[in-house]
Enzyme design. Structure first.
Site, PDB file in Angstrom:
ATOM      1  CB  CYS A  14      -1.053  -0.046   1.250  1.00 35.94           C
ATOM      2  SG  CYS A  14      -0.270   0.020   2.642  1.00 35.94           S
TER       3      CYS A  14
ATOM      4  CG  HIS B 210      -4.487  -0.568   3.937  1.00 32.81           C
ATOM      5  ND1 HIS B 210      -3.481  -1.313   3.269  1.00 32.81           N
ATOM      6  CD2 HIS B 210      -5.386  -0.228   3.225  1.00 32.81           C
ATOM      7  CE1 HIS B 210      -3.895  -1.689   2.178  1.00 32.81           C
ATOM      8  NE2 HIS B 210      -5.225  -0.539   1.989  1.00 32.81           N
TER       9      HIS B 210
ATOM     10  CG  HIS C  85      -6.921  -0.680  -1.191  1.00 29.37           C
ATOM     11  ND1 HIS C  85      -6.841  -1.593  -0.338  1.00 29.37           N
ATOM     12  CD2 HIS C  85      -8.150  -0.863  -1.863  1.00 29.37           C
ATOM     13  CE1 HIS C  85      -8.022  -2.337  -0.265  1.00 29.37           C
ATOM     14  NE2 HIS C  85      -8.781  -1.945  -1.455  1.00 29.37           N
TER      15      HIS C  85
END
Length: 163
Positions: A71, A122, A134
């Site tokens: 990510c 994240h 993402h």
């Protein structure tokens, strides 16, 4: 007698006021708003271009190639390649950039607490209409909805790196 009734009214009022403050202050969900997409046309196009290049690239911790990316690598690559801004490689450092926002615009970084400590963060890139780009650990690079029960529960903060 009047003194006693006045004290009782004050007590009841105080209890009601405290209850109201507690009820309005205990919301655990962050309130996010989505900006009007028309002004973000150029940034939306850049995110779509990023997706076209990276779509379905699998998740790989520490990865930074089409063979696998994580990510923070996707966010860093996007800002470096599409926005010409070099941002840190690590999610915790990325979360320290820019200004916090509640009304999201295309290109804002959205952060989630998905586990414990620094490795439990994240990051994604806000796209439009409550969606963000993402890297899913199971499906690779894809769009997801901030309104899904999974992401809504884990949302932490959003930062604007570009004005």
């Amino acid at each position: 007698m009047w003194q006693m009734n006045w004290n009782r009214v004050l007590n009841i009022f105080s209890i009601m006021l405290c209850s109201l403050l507690l009820l309005t202050g205990c919301s655990s969900e962050a309130s996010l708003q989505y900006a009007d997409n028309r002004s973000d046309h150029l940034m939306i196009k850049k995110i779509e271009q990023q997706y076209q290049i990276w779509q379905k690239t699998p998740y790989r911790y520490g990865g930074n190639t089409l063979k696998g990316i994580d990510c923070s690598g996707l966010a860093r690559n996007f800002y470096n390649e599409k926005v010409n801004i070099v941002i840190p490689r690590v999610t915790t450092e990325q979360s320290k950039l820019g200004e916090p926002v509640t009304k999201l615009k295309a290109g804002d970084l959205v952060f989630f607490k998905t586990g414990r400590g620094d490795t439990g963060l994240h990051v994604g890139i806000y796209y439009k209409d409550g969606r963000f780009l993402h890297v899913s650990t199971s499906k690779g690079v894809q769009f997801a909805s901030l309104d899904s029960s999974y992401w809504k529960k884990r949302y932490w903060l959003a930062k604007r790196v570009v004005s």
